[in-house]
Scaffold this active site. Structure first.
Site, PDB file in Angstrom:
ATOM      1  N   ARG A   1     -15.974  -3.992 -49.417  1.00  0.00           N
ATOM      2  CA  ARG A   1     -16.433  -3.335 -48.196  1.00  0.00           C
ATOM      3  C   ARG A   1     -17.296  -4.336 -47.448  1.00  0.00           C
ATOM      4  NH1 ARG A   1     -17.262   0.373 -52.451  1.00  0.00           N
ATOM      5  NH2 ARG A   1     -15.989   2.279 -52.268  1.00  0.00           N
TER       6      ARG A   1
ATOM      7  N   LYS B   1     -20.751   1.753 -53.640  1.00  0.00           N
ATOM      8  CA  LYS B   1     -21.286   3.056 -53.241  1.00  0.00           C
ATOM      9  C   LYS B   1     -21.876   3.788 -54.446  1.00  0.00           C
ATOM     10  CE  LYS B   1     -18.484   4.227 -49.186  1.00  0.00           C
ATOM     11  NZ  LYS B   1     -17.540   5.205 -48.624  1.00  0.00           N
TER      12      LYS B   1
ATOM     13  N   HIS C   1     -12.462  -3.274 -42.275  1.00  0.00           N
ATOM     14  CA  HIS C   1     -12.118  -2.435 -43.423  1.00  0.00           C
ATOM     15  C   HIS C   1     -10.619  -2.458 -43.711  1.00  0.00           C
ATOM     16  CE1 HIS C   1     -13.653   0.361 -46.369  1.00  0.00           C
ATOM     17  NE2 HIS C   1     -12.665   1.207 -46.108  1.00  0.00           N
TER      18      HIS C   1
ATOM     19  N   ARG D   1      -9.670  -4.763 -46.470  1.00  0.00           N
ATOM     20  CA  ARG D   1      -9.812  -4.175 -47.815  1.00  0.00           C
ATOM     21  C   ARG D   1      -8.591  -3.322 -48.140  1.00  0.00           C
ATOM     22  NH1 ARG D   1     -13.366  -1.676 -51.749  1.00  0.00           N
ATOM     23  NH2 ARG D   1     -13.276   0.592 -51.673  1.00  0.00           N
TER      24      ARG D   1
ATOM     25  N   TYR E   1      -2.893   4.902 -51.248  1.00  0.00           N
ATOM     26  CA  TYR E   1      -2.101   3.700 -50.992  1.00  0.00           C
ATOM     27  C   TYR E   1      -0.635   3.894 -51.369  1.00  0.00           C
ATOM     28  CZ  TYR E   1      -6.570   1.577 -50.154  1.00  0.00           C
ATOM     29  OH  TYR E   1      -7.802   1.305 -49.638  1.00  0.00           O
TER      30      TYR E   1
END
Length: 304
Positions: A159, A182, A250, A253, A285
């Site tokens: 990130r 996170k 982003h 990523r 994904y």
């Protein structure tokens, strides 16, 4: 107004989420806002302060009223689902502490919404972005800095906040990098030679001292590099290459994860590399690949 008892309960729950579950500050901020809004609505809806006993008696009709009120404020299904999730988490904790049955709250159905699929770049586009970023600035060390950051986003699946949280203690980069993501979740990601080389080149050219306790990536005046600068650099490269607006930092990523999956990567392993708490997040994904296969199919069979 929220009753003192309800406010104290909310603060205790937030402290538990922060201490025991490692919730990120952004998450705590969202929880505070969402549950406070819920408690404020119930006070107005019931026309009396909602202490712990009244909160334990919230019924199905009360939840429907809150949902309808929230929708009337132009809150979309996705945001409403997030708010409901926060309220349910609070009620699970509160019911265990106070000993009541929270069925009416927990049984409330989340609104359906179309889950957004990640928008990765193609492999050629990702490489082109990295090459183009290197030509954005007339100051050599800034150009190589920007390239190093974008290379880490794509090469390690970081990130932007994770890349910019690296310090001088991380250089020289080894073959693996320990990342705190996170919620304080720690993971180890492999570092490709290209990423190591880009960061090494940047650290050699940077005119400011990079100390073990200072940020690795520095701005033009020597302070910590702002995410907005990286976003701006990416936007410039996007315009030069004619890429869509979804080509953000982003997206690099997302591209990392999608390209790994294309190459036969294991979904569980990709989950670990990305630092996703839930496999369902990583499974998005697979949806990208399904959507792409359908596009290919429809182009090949236009009458289908």
């Amino acid at each position: 107004m929220i009753s003192p008892a309800a406010r104290d309960a909310l603060q205790s729950w937030l402290a538990t989420e922060r201490a025991l579950k490692g919730a990120a500050e952004n998450t705590i901020t969202a929880y505070t806002r969402d549950v406070s809004d819920f408690l404020t609505f119930m006070t107005q809806h019931k026309a009396e302060p909602q202490g712990l006993r009244p909160l334990a008696q919230i019924g199905v009709s009360d939840m429907r009223a809150w949902m309808a009120h929230t929708r009337s404020d132009d809150v979309g299904p996705r945001s409403l689902a997030r708010k409901l999730s926060a309220v349910k988490s609070f009620y699970r904790w509160l019911s265990e502490r106070e000993g009541f049955e929270p069925t009416a709250v927990l049984a409330t159905r989340s609104p359906k919404f179309q889950r957004k699929l990640p928008r990765p770049l193609s492999e050629d586009a990702a490489r082109a972005v990295i090459d183009t970023v290197d030509m954005q600035s007339q100051t050599p060390w800034i150009s190589i800095r920007d390239q190093a950051v974008i290379t880490l986003l794509y090469g390690c699946g970081l990130r932007i906040s994770e890349a910019l949280s690296l310090t001088g203690a991380n250089i020289p980069l080894g073959e693996a990098l320990r990342i705190i993501g996170k919620g304080g979740k720690e993971r180890v990601v492999p570092v490709l030679p290209a990423a190591r080389a880009a960061v090494a080149a940047y650290s050699r050219l940077c005119p400011y001292p990079i100390e073990p306790d200072t940020p690795l990536f520095l701005g033009a005046r020597g302070g910590k590099l702002s995410p907005r600068i990286v976003q701006k650099v990416m936007a410039q490269a996007r315009m030069q290459l004619g890429l869509p607006a979804t080509a953000t930092p982003h997206a690099m990523r997302h591209s990392f994860a999608t390209h790994l999956l294309n190459a036969g990567g294991d979904l569980r392993a990709i989950q670990e590399l990305l630092g996703h708490a839930s496999l369902s997040t990583t499974q998005a994904y697979t949806g990208v690949e399904t959507a792409r296969l359908m596009e290919v199919y429809q182009r090949a069979h236009p009458k289908a």
